[in-house]
Design an enzyme around this catalytic site. Structure first.
Site: not given
Length: 501
Positions: A100, A133, A191, A263-264
């Site tokens: 993202g 953002d 991952r 995801d880590n």
């Protein structure tokens, strides 16, 4: 948002990029580029790492080099992509996460022939931004740079940091904070979450598994994909072993990851994503520093169990590759996962044995366990305790007396010395051996916080000194004495870390 069909500035300040992941696993990527950067300024660059990657160190500091490191320019031979993945976050499944606020610029082959990724973190919104953002700010990016390089110096497998570039863009977080981009180097960004996405999205799972094998476990490439010695069962075995070793190393240095989502969790066995991370001062299995970990799911002492849970999610993604018969696949996966505890305990106790000067392999179970109980009962400083024990062997008792009451430590010390004698360990030589494996300096939370606050105000002097200290963790220097002390209690009682998103 940067559009893939708009003109992109290119530069050859960093060259040598390849794109095997994007080329071979296109369904897991979206070609993209970073946002424009109003006023890029290099805050810190890792010359040693750049040289190991075969990069021209001087080129990184040029206008074009900084433009690539900020995402404002595309490498002439690169193909930047945002990658897709899923993930279990705090136990809940999110079917689509992805990069993202990151871009994979491509892969470089270092001077030793190893393929690594170069990724930008904080380079702007992507199709996976989910309303965010896509940007990052100076403090968290410098924290990742500092802590990842400290972990590397401690010998813990980790992604590394090549540079941090300030963008000149104000980012709305807690007020307006200065924007920044981190350039991160990793063995890969594969991952558990990448496999979770692939397992639920068509025919890309087996190509992904084969790519992971080729990249991280190439000796398995000749193992058959079916029948005895199944390649994917072996892949699971290797990842379980590497992750068990990794989390043991976290525990040995007192590291709290803070956001151990799937995801880590990497397939390579590297530490990744230094968001709300911290190091313990007082030995406390319940220690939590993350502002978002309200229930203590990722507390210091919970990390091995969480890692095992994450690996179970990885095993689930491989079931159809391990065997077409579900019961058979589950039996194989369950048997492999059941080895995690033994792998972890072996790595942990081998490390603790070495930290106590007993041996490089696990001995004296009760002596070790009783020390952990003693340290926890008195909330003794984890890092300082092992250095103080080495000083005890040299006849200097003051450092240990500061951490533990003498009446509490004396019975254990007698048993420890008896254990050393049983193993034929000379006390002076043992003290020296302990100093070689027990760090004197770690990124103490109060010192990291102080350095990042100053950096946020434009003063990088404290950060630069702290970086020098923590990347030389075993070397005692008189002028670095303040870096050995734990935080004041009033700091610890209110300290929290934030992921910076």
């Amino acid at each position: 948002m940067a559009a893939t069909d708009s003109p992109a500035r290119t530069s050859d300040a960093i060259t040598g990029f390849e794109s095997t992941f994007a080329d071979e696993l296109t369904p897991l990527t979206v070609e993209w580029r970073g946002a424009d950067v109003p006023d890029p300024r290099l805050l810190v660059a890792n010359d040693q790492l750049a040289a190991s990657l075969g990069l021209d160190v001087d080129s990184l500091r040029t206008e074009d080099g900084i433009a690539i490191l900020s995402g404002a320019a595309v490498p002439a031979d690169g193909k930047p992509v945002a990658t897709a993945y899923s993930g279990h976050q705090f136990g809940g499944y999110a079917p689509l996460l992805g990069d993202g606020r990151a871009l994979l610029l491509g892969e470089l082959v270092d001077v030793e022939g190893r393929r690594v990724d170069l990724q930008l973190k904080g380079s702007g919104p992507t199709p996976f931004s989910r309303g965010g953002d896509g940007f990052a700010v100076v403090g968290p990016m410098l924290r990742e740079y500092l802590v990842s390089e400290a972990m590397h110096a401690l010998g813990v497998p980790t992604t590394r940091s090549l540079a941090v570039v300030a963008t000149g863009r104000g980012i709305h977080r807690n007020g307006v904070e200065p924007g920044a981009v981190l350039a991160r180097v990793a063995a890969s960004h594969l991952r558990v979450g990448t496999f979770e996405f692939a397992a639920r999205n068509g025919s890309v799972l087996q190509p992904l598994a084969d790519y992971a094998v080729a990249r991280h476990y190439p000796d398995l490439a000749e193992v058959p994909t079916t029948g005895g010695g199944n390649r994917y069962a072996k892949l699971l075995e290797r990842v379980v072993e590497r992750q068990a070793a990794l989390v043991a190393q976290w525990m040995l240095v007192g590291f709290v990851h803070g956001v151990m989502n799937t995801d880590n969790t990497t397939i390579s066995g590297e530490t990744i994503d230094y968001g709300p991370c911290a190091f313990i001062d007082a030995f406390d299995p319940a220690a939590v520093f993350s502002s978002i970990d309200h229930g203590g799911r990722y507390a210091f002492g919970n990390q091995p169990a969480v890692l095992k849970w994450n690996l179970a999610r990885f095993a689930e993604t491989l079931l159809t590759l391990i065997s077409p018969t579900p019961d058979d696949a589950i039996a194989v996966a369950t048997a492999t996962l059941s080895t995690f505890d033994a792998h972890y305990e072996r790595h942990l106790y081998d490390g603790l044995s070495a930290k106590l000067g007993l041996a490089d392999t696990f001995v004296e179970h009760e002596v070790i366990d009783d020390l952990l109980t003693l340290l926890a009962a008195h909330r003794a400083d984890w890092t300082g305790a092992f250095r103080a024990l080495a000083e005890e062997l040299r006849g200097r008792s003051t450092p240990l007396d500061i951490l533990l009451p003498r009446e509490a430590s004396t019975p254990w010390l007698a048993r420890w010395r008896e254990a050393l004698a049983r193993h034929g360990r000379d006390e002076a030589a043992t003290a020296d051996a302990m100093d070689r494996v027990n760090p004197l300096y770690i990124p103490r939370n109060h010192l990291v916080d102080e350095a990042l606050q100053a950096a946020n105000d434009g003063d990088l002097a404290l950060f630069a000194e702290l970086l020098d200290v923590v990347t030389n963790p075993f070397e005692r220097r008189v002028e670095w004495v303040k870096y050995t002390s734990p935080a004041p209690e009033e700091f610890n009682s209110s300290f929290q870390t934030f992921c910076g998103t």
